[in-house]
Design a protein around this motif. Structure first.
Motif, PDB file in Angstrom:
ATOM      1  N   SER A 179       0.834  -1.202   0.000  1.00 37.14           N
ATOM      2  CA  SER A 179       0.000   0.000   0.000  1.00 37.14           C
ATOM      3  C   SER A 179       0.872   1.257   0.000  1.00 37.14           C
ATOM      4  O   SER A 179       0.596   2.220  -0.731  1.00 37.14           O
ATOM      5  CB  SER A 179      -0.929   0.002   1.216  1.00 37.14           C
ATOM      6  N   VAL A 202       2.298   1.938  -3.421  1.00 41.03           N
ATOM      7  CA  VAL A 202       1.402   2.620  -4.357  1.00 41.03           C
ATOM      8  C   VAL A 202       1.503   4.131  -4.175  1.00 41.03           C
ATOM      9  O   VAL A 202       1.563   4.893  -5.157  1.00 41.03           O
ATOM     10  CB  VAL A 202      -0.047   2.137  -4.166  1.00 41.03           C
ATOM     11  N   PHE A 220       3.016   7.002  -7.155  1.00 43.04           N
ATOM     12  CA  PHE A 220       2.472   8.254  -7.687  1.00 43.04           C
ATOM     13  C   PHE A 220       3.404   9.429  -7.398  1.00 43.04           C
ATOM     14  O   PHE A 220       3.665  10.250  -8.284  1.00 43.04           O
ATOM     15  CB  PHE A 220       1.085   8.523  -7.093  1.00 43.04           C
ATOM     16  N   PRO A 231       3.235  -2.699  -8.338  1.00 47.23           N
ATOM     17  CA  PRO A 231       2.454  -1.477  -8.460  1.00 47.23           C
ATOM     18  C   PRO A 231       3.301  -0.266  -8.798  1.00 47.23           C
ATOM     19  O   PRO A 231       2.854   0.633  -9.516  1.00 47.23           O
ATOM     20  CB  PRO A 231       1.783  -1.336  -7.086  1.00 47.23           C
ATOM     21  N   ILE A 238       2.232   1.264 -12.303  1.00 46.58           N
ATOM     22  CA  ILE A 238       1.649   2.603 -12.266  1.00 46.58           C
ATOM     23  C   ILE A 238       2.554   3.581 -13.003  1.00 46.58           C
ATOM     24  O   ILE A 238       2.078   4.503 -13.683  1.00 46.58           O
ATOM     25  CB  ILE A 238       1.416   3.042 -10.808  1.00 46.58           C
ATOM     26  N   GLY A 280      -4.683   2.778  -8.271  1.00 56.27           N
ATOM     27  CA  GLY A 280      -3.911   2.237  -7.156  1.00 56.27           C
ATOM     28  C   GLY A 280      -4.516   0.965  -6.609  1.00 56.27           C
ATOM     29  O   GLY A 280      -3.800  -0.018  -6.354  1.00 56.27           O
TER      30      GLY A 280
END
Length: 431
Positions: free
Chosen positions: A102, A105, A109, A325, A329, A352
């Motif tokens: 988590s 993620v 970004f 991720p 991403i 996400g």
């Protein structure tokens, strides 16, 4: 990119395929640039045929996404639930996996947008690459309220959601379906899980068939890019490789202070202990191939008990891939910059969540398979076109190295953290 290694024959196949796909990319870009400069035999008709060939190959990949993602999620959740039932140590490891992925993620970004703000995509190169590409699909616009996002979390009709590429809703349904299946008695649960395993394996066979002709498909797509972008596309792709690699290097470096803070271990000791496993990861690009040396280093160099290493490390290789991720991403954000798409906050949240959930199911797939399977749902959730993915697949070799090194480093870090929680006597105040 894969956390698990396929059989040696498959590894050899995909290694040679990567080389041919890379050559096809270079050849397609060069042929397209030459045709743009001196003309293409057959003119527009030939260009349309080449474009159709590339689109056909891309559609052949797309047709496997929905059944493959759904099946992988159901079986992946079943494996996590089975592991959690094995005891407190496994449950604690899974909790740490959830926390770290988590946080990854959020890092994805921040790091990707931050790096692209400092080193933006060249506007001329981006315009050339996206020239002739399909218009971005309709989705959440920049002004879409969060209420629209929440509506997509529970699809009224999962089949319709699948047909309309409403990937986030489908993923959420698959998660609920998978967890509900774990509550069934074994006589019902085991055949169901076996069915979805069979569906997933069948889709993987189809994807491998499609990837067998990947050099042809990538050549056609790259030639189309070369016709409009010329040699300028090479610079844009080089920036993509650099950005994706740098973001993952940053993630690897963050593992070291994490071990210092929560694993009660000095920076130098962890670095020395992890280095041999990182070397194996670099050379094999496989977390599974690195597992024996990870166990050996965890026990002999990192002060982890053999029982903890024997449980947490195989579990990490099976269900935990922290770079997934972050890198996936990153690919989507880079594509959004190329297409000039502003991703709204609701779409970021959707992307996400999709990245976390899809990473569970895609663990263990060959890199060429998992690249498309993992990223396409995130693209759909964030409203970014998929058309650049086959081109990016051809240059995935270098970022894939850092994906594997990052996974191995994080696996060793979380194993030491789990051990540190259980054995204060293992505290290491050294540097």
């Amino acid at each position: 990119m894969s956390s698990a290694a396929p059989p040696s024959s498959s590894r050899s196949f995909f290694s040679s395929l990567s080389l041919w796909v890379l050559l096809a990319l270079v050849g397609g870009l060069a042929a397209g640039a030459a045709a743009s400069e001196w003309g293409l035999p057959g003119g527009a008709g030939t260009a349309d045929m080449i474009s159709a060939l590339g689109a056909l190959w891309l559609n052949a990949l797309k047709m496997t996404i929905v059944p493959l993602v759904f099946s992988l999620l159901v079986t992946g959740i079943a494996s996590i639930a089975d592991a959690a039932r094995t005891g407190r140590l496994a449950a604690k490891a899974i909790l740490w996996f959830a926390i770290l992925i988590s946080l990854a993620v959020v890092y994805a970004f921040v790091a990707n947008y931050g790096l692209l703000a400092v080193w933006p995509v060249d506007p001329e190169g981006a315009a050339a690459v996206r020239a002739g590409a399909p218009a971005p699909p309709e989705g959440l616009g920049p002004g879409a309220p969060f209420s629209e996002f929440f509506k997509t979390l529970a699809p009224a009709n999962p089949i319709r959601a699948a047909a309309e590429d409403a990937i986030l809703g489908l993923v959420v349904f698959a998660v609920f379906f998978g967890f509900a299946a774990t509550r069934l008695p074994d006589r019902l649960r085991l055949p169901m899980v076996a069915f979805f395993e069979a569906v997933g394996e069948t889709m993987i066979v189809i994807v491998r068939w499609v990837l067998t002709v990947a050099p042809v498909g990538v050549f056609a797509l790259a030639m189309g890019v070369g016709l409009t972008a010329g040699v300028g596309a090479a610079g844009v792709l080089l920036q993509y490789v650099s950005v994706l690699s740098l973001v993952q290097i940053g993630l690897i470096l963050l593992c070291y202070p994490l071990v210092m803070a929560f694993g009660r271990m000095g920076l130098a000791r962890f670095a020395r202990g992890a280095a041999p496993a990182q070397v194996v990861a670099f050379s094999t690009q496989s977390s599974l191939a690195s597992l024996p040396v990870m166990v050996e280093r965890a026990v002999d160099a990192l002060g982890v008990s053999r029982s903890t290493a024997g449980l947490v490390l195989p579990l990490a290789v099976a269900v935990f891939r922290i770079t997934s991720p972050v890198a996936n991403i990153g690919v989507v954000i880079w594509c959004a910059h190329v297409f000039g798409i502003e991703i709204p906050p609701a779409a970021m949240v959707a992307g996400g969540l999709t990245a976390i959930l899809v990473s569970i199911g895609a663990v263990g797939l060959p890199g060429q398979v998992s690249f498309f399977v993992s990223i396409a749902p995130i693209c759909a959730a964030m409203g970014v076109p998929l058309e650049l993915l086959p081109i990016l697949l051809a240059v995935e070799v270098i970022p894939d190295i850092f994906r594997t090194i990052g996974n191995v480093t994080a696996d060793l870090a979380v194993t030491r953290i789990v051990q540190g929680d259980d054995a204060a006597a293992e505290a290491d105040p050294g540097i």
